[in-house]
Motif scaffolding. Sequence first.
Motif, mmCIF file in Angstrom:
data_model
loop_
_atom_site.group_PDB
_atom_site.id
_atom_site.type_symbol
_atom_site.label_atom_id
_atom_site.label_comp_id
_atom_site.label_asym_id
_atom_site.label_seq_id
_atom_site.Cartn_x
_atom_site.Cartn_y
_atom_site.Cartn_z
ATOM 1 N N ALA A 21 0.824 -1.210 0.000
ATOM 2 C CA ALA A 21 0.000 0.000 0.000
ATOM 3 C C ALA A 21 0.855 1.256 0.000
ATOM 4 C CB ALA A 21 -0.938 -0.001 1.203
ATOM 5 N N LEU A 22 1.984 1.216 0.698
ATOM 6 C CA LEU A 22 2.869 2.374 0.727
ATOM 7 C C LEU A 22 3.481 2.620 -0.650
ATOM 8 C CD1 LEU A 22 4.368 4.631 2.117
ATOM 9 C CD2 LEU A 22 5.926 2.962 3.113
ATOM 10 N N THR A 23 3.830 1.543 -1.340
ATOM 11 C CA THR A 23 4.341 1.690 -2.706
ATOM 12 C C THR A 23 3.307 2.377 -3.587
ATOM 13 O OG1 THR A 23 5.563 -0.376 -2.412
ATOM 14 C CG2 THR A 23 5.322 0.443 -4.658
ATOM 15 N N THR A 24 2.054 1.972 -3.469
ATOM 16 C CA THR A 24 0.979 2.583 -4.258
ATOM 17 C C THR A 24 0.828 4.059 -3.936
ATOM 18 O OG1 THR A 24 -0.201 0.471 -4.355
ATOM 19 C CG2 THR A 24 -1.484 2.462 -4.782
ATOM 20 N N LEU A 25 0.873 4.407 -2.659
ATOM 21 C CA LEU A 25 0.742 5.814 -2.276
ATOM 22 C C LEU A 25 1.862 6.662 -2.881
ATOM 23 C CD1 LEU A 25 -0.254 5.505 1.497
ATOM 24 C CD2 LEU A 25 -1.740 6.057 -0.440
ATOM 25 N N LEU A 26 3.068 6.124 -2.918
ATOM 26 C CA LEU A 26 4.180 6.874 -3.502
ATOM 27 C C LEU A 26 3.923 7.173 -4.979
ATOM 28 C CD1 LEU A 26 7.145 5.003 -1.805
ATOM 29 C CD2 LEU A 26 6.575 7.421 -1.489
ATOM 30 N N HIS A 27 3.371 6.226 -5.698
ATOM 31 C CA HIS A 27 3.053 6.441 -7.110
ATOM 32 C C HIS A 27 1.940 7.477 -7.281
ATOM 33 C CE1 HIS A 27 5.691 3.504 -8.904
ATOM 34 N NE2 HIS A 27 5.196 2.512 -8.164
ATOM 35 N N ALA A 28 1.088 7.629 -6.257
ATOM 36 C CA ALA A 28 -0.044 8.550 -6.361
ATOM 37 C C ALA A 28 0.294 9.976 -5.954
ATOM 38 C CB ALA A 28 -1.202 8.041 -5.493
ATOM 39 N N LEU A 29 1.520 10.205 -5.459
ATOM 40 C CA LEU A 29 1.883 11.540 -4.979
ATOM 41 C C LEU A 29 2.314 12.462 -6.109
ATOM 42 C CD1 LEU A 29 3.952 10.913 -1.718
ATOM 43 C CD2 LEU A 29 1.566 11.634 -1.916
ATOM 44 N N ALA A 30 2.106 13.743 -5.884
ATOM 45 C CA ALA A 30 2.641 14.772 -6.768
ATOM 46 C C ALA A 30 4.133 14.929 -6.515
ATOM 47 C CB ALA A 30 1.927 16.098 -6.511
ATOM 48 N N PRO A 31 4.885 15.472 -7.458
ATOM 49 C CA PRO A 31 6.294 15.778 -7.193
ATOM 50 C C PRO A 31 6.432 16.639 -5.939
ATOM 51 C CG PRO A 31 5.818 16.008 -9.523
ATOM 52 C CD PRO A 31 4.494 15.786 -8.848
ATOM 53 N N GLY A 32 7.401 16.279 -5.098
ATOM 54 C CA GLY A 32 7.580 17.000 -3.845
ATOM 55 C C GLY A 32 6.648 16.546 -2.745
ATOM 56 N N GLY A 33 5.868 15.488 -2.979
ATOM 57 C CA GLY A 33 4.907 15.019 -1.992
ATOM 58 C C GLY A 33 5.553 14.267 -0.844
ATOM 59 N N ILE A 34 4.739 14.010 0.184
ATOM 60 C CA ILE A 34 5.246 13.365 1.391
ATOM 61 C C ILE A 34 4.286 12.269 1.840
ATOM 62 C CG2 ILE A 34 4.189 15.191 2.799
ATOM 63 C CD1 ILE A 34 6.390 14.715 4.881
ATOM 64 N N VAL A 35 4.854 11.118 2.215
ATOM 65 C CA VAL A 35 4.102 10.049 2.869
ATOM 66 C C VAL A 35 4.517 10.024 4.335
ATOM 67 C CG1 VAL A 35 3.703 7.573 3.084
ATOM 68 C CG2 VAL A 35 3.871 8.599 0.830
ATOM 69 N N ILE A 36 3.528 10.090 5.216
ATOM 70 C CA ILE A 36 3.789 9.931 6.649
ATOM 71 C C ILE A 36 3.294 8.549 7.033
ATOM 72 C CG2 ILE A 36 3.361 10.817 8.953
ATOM 73 C CD1 ILE A 36 2.750 13.528 7.496
ATOM 74 N N GLN A 37 4.229 7.689 7.438
ATOM 75 C CA GLN A 37 3.943 6.290 7.695
ATOM 76 C C GLN A 37 3.891 6.074 9.207
ATOM 77 O OE1 GLN A 37 5.247 3.121 8.795
ATOM 78 N NE2 GLN A 37 3.289 2.489 7.973
ATOM 79 N N TYR A 38 2.712 5.637 9.718
ATOM 80 C CA TYR A 38 2.580 5.514 11.173
ATOM 81 C C TYR A 38 2.059 4.157 11.632
ATOM 82 C CZ TYR A 38 -2.526 5.996 10.984
ATOM 83 O OH TYR A 38 -3.862 5.785 10.753
ATOM 84 N N GLY A 39 1.669 3.282 10.701
ATOM 85 C CA GLY A 39 1.125 1.985 11.087
ATOM 86 C C GLY A 39 1.675 0.867 10.234
ATOM 87 N N LEU A 40 1.490 -0.370 10.723
ATOM 88 C CA LEU A 40 2.049 -1.544 10.040
ATOM 89 C C LEU A 40 0.988 -2.622 9.881
ATOM 90 C CD1 LEU A 40 5.398 -1.738 12.046
ATOM 91 C CD2 LEU A 40 5.135 -0.928 9.692
ATOM 92 N N LEU A 41 -0.184 -2.243 9.405
ATOM 93 C CA LEU A 41 -1.259 -3.211 9.275
ATOM 94 C C LEU A 41 -0.915 -4.318 8.291
ATOM 95 C CD1 LEU A 41 -4.401 -0.887 9.249
ATOM 96 C CD2 LEU A 41 -3.586 -2.335 11.111
ATOM 97 N N SER A 42 -0.136 -4.009 7.263
ATOM 98 C CA SER A 42 0.179 -5.000 6.244
ATOM 99 C C SER A 42 1.201 -6.022 6.719
ATOM 100 C CB SER A 42 0.698 -4.316 4.978
ATOM 101 O OG SER A 42 1.213 -5.272 4.077
#
Length: 315
Positions: free
Chosen positions: A214-235
Amino acid sequence: MTGRQSRELPFLPAPGEGEVRLRVAAIGVNRSETYHRAGFYGPAQLPSPLGFEAAGVVEDVGTGVTAFECGDAVTVLPSVRPLRFGTYGETILVPDVAVVAQPPELSAVEAAALWVAHLTAYAPLVEIAEVGPGDVVLINAASSSVGLAAISIVRRLNATPVALTRTRRKADLLLRLGAEAVIVTDEEDVVGRTHALTAGAGARVAFDAVAGPALTTLLHALAPGGIVIQYGLLSQEPMLFPLDVSARRLTITGYGLDLATDTELRRRAYRFVKDGVAAGAFRPVVADTFPLSAAAEAHAVLERNTHVGKIVLLP
């Protein structure tokens, strides 16, 4: 001790210096408690307390405590170290730095469901990502108590919350609870739908409780300069790192709530949430309540991930 005399409770020690004794009315259940119980953070020394948040009434105070007196309705912030103090009980001891007045706008059950969810979402969205008007924020595990808190916080910051959920069963409810749009991850192309919602730009922020693919997918969905804040490990599955992360100047950051030592962060976060409650912007969603004696059943429901909002225990 200040205020009215408390009744005697011979089975519980008197509060020590800087401690408060509470008669508990409601207890918020958090996923980290299932992790502690299961040994995810390492073996616990038994007997071992559980619980980070509760609502109740002050029954006694230790020396040096001046902000509270017997009879005060209060709630417990998630600012104590795990496995030292716990809130699973009819009567508990907690340090006074973890105690705040119960918001008058909320019932005890709602107050017990408020703090962990909203404080977990506050610092990543407000202080790290600095979400503001015009931002699109992707929120996965959106039907969890933290996900719903994130939706309301993004709304209060005049940004656009987009909820991600695995099945369509929760989609309409997430829209009613404030999501601007819902992406059903088991049915839809998350990246394609995100770009459609943002006129091809992508989201600036993603708030990730899942990790793994899911985190990989979110990275592909971000705009240039975007940020992912990762706080859980459900997967708990491995993540594939996209090759264009550097080229698109993406940021991946973790976050752990540390209100125990960062008093200024605690002050800012408390004020933000308190003001949001007073304004009617923040109202915790309670999925279900269980008696404290059914805590094991409540944990099982939480781990099935079929609920929407917070599970609360009632002593």
